[in-house]
Design an enzyme around this catalytic site. Structure first.
Site, PDB file in Angstrom:
ATOM      1  N   CYS A  56       0.818  -1.218   0.000  1.00 17.92           N
ATOM      2  CA  CYS A  56       0.000   0.000   0.000  1.00 17.92           C
ATOM      3  C   CYS A  56       0.852   1.270   0.000  1.00 17.92           C
ATOM      4  O   CYS A  56       0.519   2.249  -0.668  1.00 17.92           O
ATOM      5  CB  CYS A  56      -0.972   0.003   1.173  1.00 17.92           C
ATOM      6  SG  CYS A  56      -0.211  -0.113   2.804  1.00 17.92           S
ATOM      7  N   HIS A 114      -2.626   0.285   7.550  1.00 12.48           N
ATOM      8  CA  HIS A 114      -2.901   0.496   6.133  1.00 12.48           C
ATOM      9  C   HIS A 114      -2.839   1.983   5.811  1.00 12.48           C
ATOM     10  O   HIS A 114      -3.219   2.827   6.615  1.00 12.48           O
ATOM     11  CB  HIS A 114      -4.291  -0.059   5.827  1.00 12.48           C
ATOM     12  CG  HIS A 114      -4.659  -0.012   4.390  1.00 12.48           C
ATOM     13  ND1 HIS A 114      -3.877  -0.566   3.401  1.00 12.48           N
ATOM     14  CD2 HIS A 114      -5.737   0.529   3.761  1.00 12.48           C
ATOM     15  CE1 HIS A 114      -4.468  -0.378   2.232  1.00 12.48           C
ATOM     16  NE2 HIS A 114      -5.590   0.288   2.435  1.00 12.48           N
ATOM     17  N   ASP A 137      -8.013   4.262  -1.914  1.00 17.00           N
ATOM     18  CA  ASP A 137      -7.505   3.121  -1.148  1.00 17.00           C
ATOM     19  C   ASP A 137      -6.846   2.129  -2.104  1.00 17.00           C
ATOM     20  O   ASP A 137      -7.500   1.623  -3.028  1.00 17.00           O
ATOM     21  CB  ASP A 137      -8.665   2.445  -0.416  1.00 17.00           C
ATOM     22  CG  ASP A 137      -8.203   1.392   0.577  1.00 17.00           C
ATOM     23  OD1 ASP A 137      -7.102   0.854   0.404  1.00 17.00           O
ATOM     24  OD2 ASP A 137      -8.963   1.105   1.521  1.00 17.00           O
TER      25      ASP A 137
END
Length: 342
Positions: A160, A255, A276
């Site tokens: 991420c 995250h 995201d």
């Protein structure tokens, strides 16, 4: 104390000798008991220390696996392994496997992202929606154009931070202010290339403490990266940025996402709009559909009341650096600091 009364000197001497022998025996026994107790305690301490060291090693290995530092390979190895699993389960044909493998190897050879997880035009579509269809927002702030990138077979579960850097870079490449800083970057780099770029920043002297956490090596690993690594990379490119800590600074372990806008509702509550990396292209492309009623915005919205973590970090970009300012930032990063709010 002995209560014997004796008038015979010989008998008295023999009796005294018996007492002395008895005391000597008792003292020797006590010494042996003490030595045995000390030996048992020493062995118990050694065993406890050994168990603690074993537990520490297991915990350390667990952390290494969790953060991709266990020498189990990186993007390429995970990509191939996951594709092989897809073939074994009948979800991918062997022909597709070999084609995607060839495409992946070409992408890695050139250090350029293959674009297969990219969705463009979302911010522009949002702008049109808020101008024409929006009914529940009082005001909206949107960023400049940003491409969305989501995780692939090669970085699922750990990529991420890299995907968010790709999103940020996609916006900066569209802004002429950063043309000089990014003149050597013609396209969005692949994740292994980004890892090499961060290593280059470390070699320049940025964030030595953070570099040591990774043993100065990212390439070929599944190591998570956070705000400090992104800061080092951007600053090494002469892009001015800062790390902002909200609430109690505890380090970033969760995250990460990219902020592309803020909604202020008619009741004056605020809502972040986030890209995201965990959201796949198929879902993000719903935001591009014409005549959208706005229901797909749930993919982006994050209300302030739903922010439950104790601490959040943001990397904020704010212009370019001169060579002198870059050198000063490099020196200051020996002890990396952040702006804390509140």
């Amino acid at each position: 104390m002995c209560s014997l009364t004796c008038t015979n000197i010989q008998i008295l001497e023999e009796h005294v000798d018996l007492h002395l022998e008895e005391n000597s025996f008792l003292e020797g026994g006590n010494m042996r008991d003490l030595e045995l107790a000390q030996q048992l305690q020493t062995e118990e301490d050694k065993q406890q220390k050994s168990e603690e060291e074993k537990q520490e090693r297991e915990e350390f290995k667990k952390l290494q696996r969790q953060y991709g530092l266990d020498n189990s390979g990186g993007y390429k190895q995970q990509f191939l392994k996951n594709m092989e699993r897809e073939v074994d389960r009948g979800r991918m044909q062997p022909f597709d496997y070999h084609k995607r493998k060839a495409d992946m190897m070409e992408s890695l050879a050139f250090g350029i992202d293959d674009g297969k997880t990219k969705t463009s035009g979302i911010v522009e579509a949002l702008c049109k929606y808020y101008q024409n269809e929006n009914k529940d927002a009082r005001r909206v702030w949107l960023s400049a154009g940003v491409d969305h990138f989501h995780s692939s077979l090669g970085d699922r579960g750990w990529g991420c931070g890299y995907r968010n850097f790709q999103m940020l870079l996609s916006s900066l490449l569209q802004n002429s202010l950063y043309n000089d800083c990014l003149r050597d970057i013609a396209a969005i780099p692949s994740i292994p290339k980004i890892q090499s770029m961060i290593e280059d920043a470390w070699r320049e002297g940025f964030d030595p403490h953070g570099a040591s956490h990774f043993n100065n090596r990212l390439h070929g690993s599944k190591a998570w990266i956070g705000a400090c690594e992104i800061y080092s990379l951007l600053t090494s490119l002469r892009i001015k940025c800062q790390i902002i800590d909200f609430h109690k600074p505890t380090g970033t372990t969760g995250h990460s996402r990219t902020i592309v806008g803020i909604e202020e509702k008619k009741n004056k509550t605020l809502c972040l709009l986030l890209f995201d990396p965990g959201c796949p292209s198929q879902e993000m492309q719903k935001l591009l559909e014409k005549n959208s009623d706005g229901t797909s915005l749930r993919l982006l919205r994050k209300y302030m009341g739903s922010l439950k973590e104790k601490q959040y970090q943001i990397v904020a970009v704010d212009g370019v650096l001169t060579l002198e300012e870059k050198a000063a930032c490099c020196h200051a990063s020996q002890v990396l600091t952040s702006e804390k709010i509140p």
